[in-house]
Design a protein around this motif. Structure first.
Motif, PDB file in Angstrom:
ATOM      1  N   THR A 256       2.908 -17.586 -21.234  1.00  0.00           N
ATOM      2  CA  THR A 256       3.966 -16.999 -22.044  1.00  0.00           C
ATOM      3  C   THR A 256       5.167 -17.638 -21.666  1.00  0.00           C
ATOM      4  O   THR A 256       5.730 -17.737 -20.436  1.00  0.00           O
ATOM      5  CB  THR A 256       3.954 -15.436 -21.645  1.00  0.00           C
ATOM      6  OG1 THR A 256       2.599 -15.004 -21.806  1.00  0.00           O
ATOM      7  CG2 THR A 256       4.729 -14.870 -22.497  1.00  0.00           C
TER       8      THR A 256
ATOM      9  N   VAL B 260      -0.383 -13.490 -17.526  1.00  0.00           N
ATOM     10  CA  VAL B 260      -0.657 -12.724 -18.259  1.00  0.00           C
ATOM     11  C   VAL B 260      -0.372 -13.074 -19.774  1.00  0.00           C
ATOM     12  O   VAL B 260       0.645 -13.485 -20.124  1.00  0.00           O
ATOM     13  CB  VAL B 260       0.010 -11.207 -17.916  1.00  0.00           C
ATOM     14  CG1 VAL B 260       0.040 -10.087 -18.984  1.00  0.00           C
ATOM     15  CG2 VAL B 260      -0.038 -10.988 -16.577  1.00  0.00           C
TER      16      VAL B 260
ATOM     17  N   ILE C 292       1.669  -8.301 -22.436  1.00  0.00           N
ATOM     18  CA  ILE C 292       3.051  -8.188 -21.918  1.00  0.00           C
ATOM     19  C   ILE C 292       3.852  -7.315 -23.079  1.00  0.00           C
ATOM     20  O   ILE C 292       4.434  -6.359 -22.989  1.00  0.00           O
ATOM     21  CB  ILE C 292       3.991  -9.314 -21.726  1.00  0.00           C
ATOM     22  CG1 ILE C 292       3.308 -10.215 -20.232  1.00  0.00           C
ATOM     23  CG2 ILE C 292       5.347  -9.266 -21.649  1.00  0.00           C
ATOM     24  CD1 ILE C 292       3.538 -11.475 -20.024  1.00  0.00           C
TER      25      ILE C 292
ATOM     26  N   PRO D  51      -0.100  -7.192 -15.757  1.00  0.00           N
ATOM     27  CA  PRO D  51       1.084  -6.961 -14.625  1.00  0.00           C
ATOM     28  C   PRO D  51       0.762  -6.138 -13.638  1.00  0.00           C
ATOM     29  O   PRO D  51      -0.425  -5.625 -13.583  1.00  0.00           O
ATOM     30  CB  PRO D  51       2.120  -6.283 -15.733  1.00  0.00           C
ATOM     31  CG  PRO D  51       1.534  -6.479 -17.008  1.00  0.00           C
ATOM     32  CD  PRO D  51       0.005  -6.682 -17.098  1.00  0.00           C
TER      33      PRO D  51
END
Lengths: 366, 366
Positions: free
Chosen positions: B5, B23, B28, B202
């Motif tokens: 990301t 992640v 997210i 996360p």
């Protein structure tokens, strides 16, 4: 008007709960950031900003730790860190009772001063009990979410000052950030909250201040919490500016954003705004219903309205949610139909609270 | 290639740390949702989905609790819940040593079986110690993040089966979700991880499975954790399908999204993919350097590369970060310059790990 966030169809309800409360859109958006290492310089920047801004907002020189946990963890940790044998807990509602239960479950002896729900803790009772017994700590709830009572923590703190070996632990979960308290001046050793209440952040972080005496007590003690350990957290912060265990980074990003906003508003204005919302809500409740909490001890963040008209509380909540997309709360536990609760905390203001009371009036035909 | 990301300029580094790890973007984004009450039906839907999907992914019938905390909290809670007096902890690195420290800080007696860093725990040593002493529990680390050792938990579990009154607590923080283990078959009473490792979520949530025996032990016990209490969490889940204390709702939204993805991949394929990444990384390390962990006990999620060429580890990490926007880790603590660590976990795959090793080769001039 509170800046509510309604960008997704399935969450078009404004929250007037006694927590969680509305979170500003930019605070929610702050979470949506790619991962980075929690042992990086970037984390140091983030966490030191959070801690120092929180100290400034809380107007305290005590140390501050922000832990990935709900507020309950600080009941447990403060007990593990400060109580060897015996603790005194005045109980006057569900949350003070839970504080006592947590300590008992940890194997500590707990003496209660029991009050009827809706009554406040009286400092003279605390004095009397302390004169008669020997306690490692007194644990008190500042804002009884279940009854809408705001206990006189400042006056209880005055009593505690005569007992320097008895630590003063304060659960301020549902009011800190919306009800100013002079932490050092009130002789508090540890006061904690969680983020989804008057701080108006997403849930998942808890904040605790720690007096020097409490820190020293833990250092000298034979047993303490590791996860919620003051020493562990504060020493690591001193050395590295980071948390001693892995933090919920996205929630800390949200925290930083919202705390900046809280500092811009300032604690005096935030306190005044909450006082204003509470006064309005109480006046409204008096006009149409009654007030459950004892006169003179009423919460600045949660009003518990006594259902003197015998309306159908659950049906009213349901209808206000359906017709107005606003969510408030029934009475807690045994009070489910005897009362209802309005959370006026965080980013709400007079206008948004009025919108709720108008909706209740309409639905209940007041 | 791992779907990294990179939508914000200040976070254009791909993480090959032993956690946190990359992640996926949709995970997210799942966090950025307006608040809703954690006592609502919507929360019940969310939390029951998380718990049941996790049980399916972990291939276990044990109960599962997902707590707002880092993994450390489960060291503390499992000790509080299962250890009255004495615990046995084989130590072979920083994290097993910390497990012992947590228990000691709580006032428990801890006996260690000490191994040199890089060595694995030997089941026969555990047997010998259990024959000689009386322990409430054995606490072992499945994957020593500091050394890249994968301990033979299954075989230690075989030994423990001869001691039904000694509970088996397993810290699987840096491997669960990337290294399959038969939980019931290995006689484990509680195994836990945190979300920022091989689950590729996360940070801020921790997951623990609980055997019936462990639950019963806590119920019968005089003292236990409240925040991390099995009884508290599992009873509340049975009655309400929710968490017993306020959960980090945004992190649970992310959890649900990623766990769906993990189920789609399936635990067999996820295990195979991690085995493949580990085999590649070890081959590469053998070719250019050495391996720190004992032969036969090497981690499937973290490879600790022995710095046999005496390269400047910190400078290499810095240069790979600068030139390739990839972040990996130095050796842990005393091993800072003697080793470096590559996290091959979560959503990484062969291609993304190769990209890192190519970058290291380039920078180090191999």
């Amino acid at each position: 008007m509170v800046r509510v966030t309604k960008n997704q169809e399935y969450t078009d309800k404004t929250l007037y709960l006694p927590g969680p409360t509305e979170v500003r859109e930019e605070v929610i958006e702050a979470m949506a950031e790619p991962m980075f290492g929690h042992r990086s310089e970037r984390m140091t920047d983030l966490y030191t900003t959070i801690v120092e801004d929180t100290k400034e907002f809380l107007d305290t020189d005590q140390d501050v730790m922000v832990l990935t946990a709900s507020g309950t963890e600080f009941w447990e940790a403060t007990t593990l860190n400060l109580v060897d044998d015996r603790m005194l807990v005045p109980t006057s509602g569900a949350f003070s009772e839970r504080q006592a239960n947590v300590a008992e479950r940890l194997g500590k002896a707990v003496d209660r001063i029991e009050y009827e729900w809706g009554k406040a803790v009286k400092p003279e009772d605390v004095r009397e009990t302390l004169e008669a017994g020997d306690y490692d700590a007194v644990g008190a709830v500042m804002n009884e979410t279940s009854t809408g009572v705001r206990n006189p923590i400042e006056e209880i703190g005055e009593v505690l000052k005569e007992y320097p070996d008895t630590y003063f632990i304060v659960d301020a979960i549902s009011c800190l950030g919306g009800d100013y308290i002079d932490i050092e001046g009130s002789g508090i050793d540890a006061i904690f909250t969680s983020t989804q209440k008057a701080f108006a952040m997403p849930p998942g972080l808890a904040v605790c201040t720690v007096s020097d005496a409490a820190y020293e007590r833990e250092v000298a003690s034979d047993s303490a919490s590791w996860y919620g350990g003051f020493q562990r957290a504060l020493d690591y912060y001193d050395r590295k500016g980071q948390t001693h265990s892995t933090p919920a980074v996205p929630l800390m990003l949200a925290y930083r954003r919202q705390m900046k906003h809280m500092l811009e508003e300032g604690h005096e204005e935030r306190d005044r705004r909450h006082r204003e919302m509470a006064a309005y809500t109480r006046d409204w409740a008096r006009e149409h219903f009654g007030l459950f909490a004892e006169e003179g001890y009423r919460s600045q963040t949660v009003t518990c309205v006594e259902n003197t008209r015998d309306i159908d509380v659950e049906a009213t909540i349901e209808a206000v949610s359906e017709e107005y997309d606003m969510v408030f709360s029934s009475g807690y536990g045994p009070l489910t139909e005897e009362a209802f609760r309005i959370g006026h905390m965080g980013e709400h203001d007079l206008e948004s609270i009025r919108a709720l009371t108008d909706a209740i009036e309409d639905v209940a035909g007041l």
